[in-house]
Design a protein around this motif. Structure first.
Motif, PDB file in Angstrom:
ATOM      1  N   ASN A  39       0.820  -1.217   0.000  1.00 19.58           N
ATOM      2  CA  ASN A  39       0.000   0.000   0.000  1.00 19.58           C
ATOM      3  C   ASN A  39       0.853   1.264   0.000  1.00 19.58           C
ATOM      4  OD1 ASN A  39       0.651  -0.635   2.798  1.00 19.58           O
ATOM      5  ND2 ASN A  39      -0.784   0.977   3.366  1.00 19.58           N
ATOM      6  N   SER A  48      -2.751   1.566  -8.539  1.00 24.28           N
ATOM      7  CA  SER A  48      -3.641   0.775  -7.690  1.00 24.28           C
ATOM      8  C   SER A  48      -2.850  -0.313  -6.955  1.00 24.28           C
ATOM      9  CB  SER A  48      -4.740   0.126  -8.530  1.00 24.28           C
ATOM     10  OG  SER A  48      -4.196  -0.903  -9.328  1.00 24.28           O
ATOM     11  N   GLN A  49      -3.380  -0.727  -5.816  1.00 26.51           N
ATOM     12  CA  GLN A  49      -2.729  -1.802  -5.072  1.00 26.51           C
ATOM     13  C   GLN A  49      -2.718  -3.098  -5.873  1.00 26.51           C
ATOM     14  OE1 GLN A  49      -4.203  -0.999  -0.741  1.00 26.51           O
ATOM     15  NE2 GLN A  49      -2.592  -2.530  -0.710  1.00 26.51           N
ATOM     16  N   GLU A  50      -3.739  -3.303  -6.695  1.00 28.80           N
ATOM     17  CA  GLU A  50      -3.796  -4.517  -7.518  1.00 28.80           C
ATOM     18  C   GLU A  50      -2.637  -4.548  -8.511  1.00 28.80           C
ATOM     19  OE1 GLU A  50      -6.474  -2.447  -7.078  1.00 28.80           O
ATOM     20  OE2 GLU A  50      -7.502  -3.720  -5.630  1.00 28.80           O
ATOM     21  N   ASN A  51      -2.381  -3.415  -9.162  1.00 32.09           N
ATOM     22  CA  ASN A  51      -1.262  -3.355 -10.112  1.00 32.09           C
ATOM     23  C   ASN A  51       0.074  -3.542  -9.401  1.00 32.09           C
ATOM     24  OD1 ASN A  51      -2.892  -2.973 -12.321  1.00 32.09           O
ATOM     25  ND2 ASN A  51      -2.613  -0.765 -12.384  1.00 32.09           N
ATOM     26  N   ALA A  53       0.604  -5.074  -6.587  1.00 27.14           N
ATOM     27  CA  ALA A  53       0.697  -6.474  -6.151  1.00 27.14           C
ATOM     28  C   ALA A  53       1.158  -7.363  -7.301  1.00 27.14           C
ATOM     29  CB  ALA A  53      -0.647  -6.945  -5.603  1.00 27.14           C
ATOM     30  N   TYR A  54       0.656  -7.101  -8.502  1.00 24.79           N
ATOM     31  CA  TYR A  54       1.079  -7.868  -9.677  1.00 24.79           C
ATOM     32  C   TYR A  54       2.579  -7.684  -9.928  1.00 24.79           C
ATOM     33  CZ  TYR A  54       1.795  -9.232 -14.501  1.00 24.79           C
ATOM     34  OH  TYR A  54       2.298  -9.804 -15.638  1.00 24.79           O
TER      35      TYR A  54
END
Length: 95
Positions: A39, A48-51, A53-54
């Motif tokens: 974060n 984004s956190q999703e990106n 994380a990827y």
């Protein structure tokens, strides 16, 4: 060339491939300076956190970063600072 040099060259080639992506390079710059949670990286990068994380999964899969859990957070840091520095210098990313 000896086997140790061959292994080092192969590792650096993987690292150069991984940091050839803009966001991953920026993450590696940040993680080479301090340990950060996903974060915190997302906030600093503006993604984004999703990106994030990827990207972190890709970097971890390549062996460039590792993670540690502290309560609910997972903190990431670089693994081989010397090799990272050599890779960043070879790309002109640092002095």
């Amino acid at each position: 060339m000896d086997m140790a040099s061959n292994r080092r060259a192969a590792r650096q080639a993987v690292m150069c491939k991984e940091i050839s992506k803009n966001r991953r390079l920026i993450l590696m710059w940040m993680l080479s300076k301090e340990e950060l949670a996903a974060n915190e990286l997302a906030d600093r990068v503006g993604s984004s956190q999703e990106n994030i994380a990827y990207y972190l999964r890709q970097l971890e899969k390549s062996g460039m970063i590792t993670a540690r859990r502290a309560g609910p957070k997972i903190y990431y840091h670089t693994v081989d600072h010397e090799l990272l520095r050599a890779s960043l210098v070879s790309t002109g990313a640092c002095d």
